[in-house]
Design an enzyme around this catalytic site. Sequence first.
Site, mmCIF file in Angstrom:
data_model
loop_
_atom_site.group_PDB
_atom_site.id
_atom_site.type_symbol
_atom_site.label_atom_id
_atom_site.label_comp_id
_atom_site.label_asym_id
_atom_site.label_seq_id
_atom_site.Cartn_x
_atom_site.Cartn_y
_atom_site.Cartn_z
ATOM 1 N N ASP A 69 -21.694 -23.562 -7.275
ATOM 2 C CA ASP A 69 -22.286 -24.319 -6.173
ATOM 3 C C ASP A 69 -23.178 -23.446 -5.286
ATOM 4 O O ASP A 69 -23.413 -23.755 -4.127
ATOM 5 C CB ASP A 69 -21.190 -24.989 -5.325
ATOM 6 C CG ASP A 69 -20.148 -23.989 -4.857
ATOM 7 O OD1 ASP A 69 -20.230 -22.812 -5.273
ATOM 8 O OD2 ASP A 69 -19.262 -24.374 -4.081
ATOM 9 N N HIS A 284 -42.119 -6.031 -18.705
ATOM 10 C CA HIS A 284 -41.417 -6.676 -17.598
ATOM 11 C C HIS A 284 -39.934 -6.330 -17.615
ATOM 12 O O HIS A 284 -39.076 -7.196 -17.435
ATOM 13 C CB HIS A 284 -41.661 -8.192 -17.614
ATOM 14 C CG HIS A 284 -43.045 -8.560 -17.173
ATOM 15 N ND1 HIS A 284 -43.553 -9.822 -17.274
ATOM 16 C CD2 HIS A 284 -44.042 -7.809 -16.629
ATOM 17 C CE1 HIS A 284 -44.806 -9.840 -16.807
ATOM 18 N NE2 HIS A 284 -45.114 -8.636 -16.421
ATOM 19 N N ASP A 301 -42.722 -0.419 -11.013
ATOM 20 C CA ASP A 301 -43.640 -1.508 -10.666
ATOM 21 C C ASP A 301 -42.907 -2.367 -9.651
ATOM 22 O O ASP A 301 -42.129 -3.248 -10.020
ATOM 23 C CB ASP A 301 -43.992 -2.292 -11.946
ATOM 24 C CG ASP A 301 -45.052 -3.364 -11.702
ATOM 25 O OD1 ASP A 301 -45.301 -3.711 -10.530
ATOM 26 O OD2 ASP A 301 -45.613 -3.865 -12.697
ATOM 27 N N ASP A 312 -48.349 -5.611 -5.279
ATOM 28 C CA ASP A 312 -48.016 -5.354 -6.684
ATOM 29 C C ASP A 312 -48.488 -3.934 -7.000
ATOM 30 O O ASP A 312 -49.659 -3.726 -7.300
ATOM 31 C CB ASP A 312 -48.724 -6.393 -7.570
ATOM 32 C CG ASP A 312 -48.252 -6.329 -9.010
ATOM 33 O OD1 ASP A 312 -47.361 -5.512 -9.316
ATOM 34 O OD2 ASP A 312 -48.777 -7.099 -9.838
ATOM 35 N N HIS A 384 -51.981 -5.161 -22.528
ATOM 36 C CA HIS A 384 -52.110 -6.208 -21.496
ATOM 37 C C HIS A 384 -53.481 -6.158 -20.825
ATOM 38 O O HIS A 384 -54.282 -5.262 -21.081
ATOM 39 C CB HIS A 384 -50.993 -6.079 -20.452
ATOM 40 C CG HIS A 384 -50.923 -4.736 -19.763
ATOM 41 N ND1 HIS A 384 -51.842 -4.333 -18.834
ATOM 42 C CD2 HIS A 384 -50.034 -3.716 -19.886
ATOM 43 C CE1 HIS A 384 -51.523 -3.129 -18.388
ATOM 44 N NE2 HIS A 384 -50.434 -2.714 -19.022
ATOM 45 N N HIS A 388 -55.190 -8.881 -11.935
ATOM 46 C CA HIS A 388 -55.060 -10.276 -11.507
ATOM 47 C C HIS A 388 -55.166 -10.340 -9.996
ATOM 48 O O HIS A 388 -55.078 -9.307 -9.318
ATOM 49 C CB HIS A 388 -53.700 -10.821 -11.971
ATOM 50 C CG HIS A 388 -52.536 -9.937 -11.585
ATOM 51 N ND1 HIS A 388 -51.946 -9.995 -10.343
ATOM 52 C CD2 HIS A 388 -51.880 -8.946 -12.247
ATOM 53 C CE1 HIS A 388 -50.971 -9.094 -10.277
ATOM 54 N NE2 HIS A 388 -50.910 -8.436 -11.421
ATOM 55 N N HIS A 395 -49.055 -13.182 -9.246
ATOM 56 C CA HIS A 395 -50.221 -13.467 -10.075
ATOM 57 C C HIS A 395 -50.892 -14.668 -9.420
ATOM 58 O O HIS A 395 -50.638 -15.803 -9.787
ATOM 59 C CB HIS A 395 -49.839 -13.746 -11.529
ATOM 60 C CG HIS A 395 -49.168 -12.566 -12.184
ATOM 61 N ND1 HIS A 395 -48.381 -12.676 -13.302
ATOM 62 C CD2 HIS A 395 -49.179 -11.256 -11.874
ATOM 63 C CE1 HIS A 395 -47.930 -11.466 -13.642
ATOM 64 N NE2 HIS A 395 -48.401 -10.592 -12.790
ATOM 65 N N GLU A 412 -54.743 -2.306 -13.117
ATOM 66 C CA GLU A 412 -53.513 -1.711 -13.631
ATOM 67 C C GLU A 412 -53.544 -1.393 -15.125
ATOM 68 O O GLU A 412 -52.844 -2.019 -15.907
ATOM 69 C CB GLU A 412 -52.327 -2.627 -13.325
ATOM 70 C CG GLU A 412 -52.535 -4.100 -13.710
ATOM 71 C CD GLU A 412 -51.257 -4.917 -13.518
ATOM 72 O OE1 GLU A 412 -50.191 -4.436 -13.921
ATOM 73 O OE2 GLU A 412 -51.340 -6.031 -12.977
ATOM 74 N N TYR A 416 -48.515 2.770 -23.416
ATOM 75 C CA TYR A 416 -47.083 2.729 -23.715
ATOM 76 C C TYR A 416 -46.887 3.144 -25.169
ATOM 77 O O TYR A 416 -47.433 2.516 -26.070
ATOM 78 C CB TYR A 416 -46.540 1.311 -23.498
ATOM 79 C CG TYR A 416 -47.054 0.700 -22.204
ATOM 80 C CD1 TYR A 416 -46.385 0.881 -20.999
ATOM 81 C CD2 TYR A 416 -48.261 -0.023 -22.185
ATOM 82 C CE1 TYR A 416 -46.882 0.356 -19.816
ATOM 83 C CE2 TYR A 416 -48.771 -0.546 -21.007
ATOM 84 C CZ TYR A 416 -48.078 -0.359 -19.821
ATOM 85 O OH TYR A 416 -48.573 -0.871 -18.646
ATOM 86 N N ARG A 433 -48.136 3.447 -16.364
ATOM 87 C CA ARG A 433 -49.010 2.416 -15.776
ATOM 88 C C ARG A 433 -49.305 2.860 -14.349
ATOM 89 O O ARG A 433 -48.423 3.380 -13.668
ATOM 90 C CB ARG A 433 -48.333 1.037 -15.790
ATOM 91 C CG ARG A 433 -49.168 -0.049 -15.120
ATOM 92 C CD ARG A 433 -48.755 -1.488 -15.490
ATOM 93 N NE ARG A 433 -47.456 -1.892 -15.012
ATOM 94 C CZ ARG A 433 -46.380 -2.052 -15.773
ATOM 95 N NH1 ARG A 433 -46.451 -1.828 -17.078
ATOM 96 N NH2 ARG A 433 -45.221 -2.420 -15.265
ATOM 97 N N GLU A 435 -50.986 1.127 -10.998
ATOM 98 C CA GLU A 435 -51.460 -0.169 -10.510
ATOM 99 C C GLU A 435 -51.746 -0.100 -9.023
ATOM 100 O O GLU A 435 -50.875 0.257 -8.235
ATOM 101 C CB GLU A 435 -50.399 -1.256 -10.767
ATOM 102 C CG GLU A 435 -50.779 -2.621 -10.213
ATOM 103 C CD GLU A 435 -49.806 -3.715 -10.622
ATOM 104 O OE1 GLU A 435 -48.625 -3.394 -10.852
ATOM 105 O OE2 GLU A 435 -50.232 -4.872 -10.712
HETATM 106 MN MN MN Z 1 -49.552 -6.577 -11.652
#
Ligand code: MN
Length: 485
Positions: A69, A284, A301, A312, A384, A388, A395, A412, A416, A433, A435
């Site tokens: 709940d 992710h 990230d 971001d 990728h 964005h 995003h 970014e 990898y 990465r 960014e």
């Molecule tokens: Mn991003």
Amino acid sequence: MRRIHVFYWLPAVLVISFSQFLFAQDDFLPTDYLRKDFYAGRRAALRASMPDSSVAVIFAYPTRNFSNDVDYLYHPNPDMYYFSGYKEPHSLLLVFKEPRTDSAGKTYTELLFVQKRNAQAEQWTGKRLGAEGAREKLGIDRVYNGEAFKNYPVDFSGFKKIIVDKLPADVPNGYDKADLFDLLEQFRQNSGYVTNNPGRFDNRLYYELTGKLRRIKTPDEMILLRKAVEISCQAHTEVMKAIHPGMSELEIQGLQEYVHKKQGAEGVGYGSIVGSGENGCVLHYMENTKTRIGNSLLLMDVGAEYHGYTADVTRTVPADGKFSPEEKAIYELVYQAQEAAFKTLRDGSKFADASKAARETIADGLLKLGIIKEKKEVSKYYPHGLGHHIGLDVHDRGGMEILLKDMVITIEPGIYIPSDSNCDKKWWGIAVRIEDDLLITENGYEILSRFAPRKAEDIEKMISQKSALDDFKLTPPEPGRKKAF
Ligand SMILES: [Mn+2]
């Protein structure tokens, strides 16, 4: 200088001090929220962009169940927030292109239906604005409790266009007779909603119009977005100073989010990604379960959300304070790709040019390092896109084929290299990465996230510094026992 007699100004001083005392902010709530004229301005801009004989229909997001709940912390539909400021669930906003006239001859152009005040419910889930509160706080004239929508004389058959997002299909039907489920049901009935009539119920136009507005940030929004980005940078920087190989991914996540909250950010704009070594290859990755980050690179990230606006920011750092030669080579390549992309950015530039510049740089570099044999293999290690919009969504909505002044975007690039990749194994497990969040300006860009070091040597320097968190030692649960289990 003209002298004003003390008896003229003394009462004024008293009144001012007394009213300050009366109305002083004694609830310790933030005072830098967007003001109601911002929301009114956004609705006016939406109305101006709508075609003749149309209505925009914006529903609140549903609540979501977390466990038994218990619900997840509610996150408002960014469109509802952007156009009304209303942050509660079970609500509906209607914006009409043409003014409508009620039976008393008064005109109106917008309607907001909100959840009703309910003392019992509010004891459990917190204070509600209610119709009266929303009228006053949000500056919308016509606000009603949700139950009024059923019989409100909105004849949807009279509109040529009903600008509405796809209706959610999985909304639970709660006890309340005017909750989101009922509002949706009544809208379907009143409007004769059919998904296969894209000419009239137009979700393409919904995205087009809302995207065109939301992608250009107003000065009011920029204050909040800058704050979200700066807080995120502070968190990244503090973690760089505190980091050591014995830490866990979860601990790093905790430190990042601790700094966010210490600085007043309500939450994160997306699940924090803290990946050590090969975990950085999972784009992710959000489990963050590795108990020791060790000597490899750590990809973070992580972005704060401040009053709805989210940063971001990604930084990749050597947990032991020094990039190995291989790590450095890959890092430099990603850095160069980012720099190459930056150079293309300005009002009117093509985002495709930025993407191409970054991809070419990475492809050339990977060729030179012998990691790929042909340029077209680049997607294996850089799988990728380049960036964005950010804003109320991480995003954020709005096309970005052509970049325009006052857009805020991420740049970014990343590389990898998972184990077992078809290259020398000295590269295996390296994931980088970088960014950053950038404001597009007339002649170029501003790196909003410049406060977190991104040059390899600056990162190493920052890691060598002391952090206030170094002295953060927990008391053992009992003498002689180090762990809580
Ligand atoms: Mn991003």
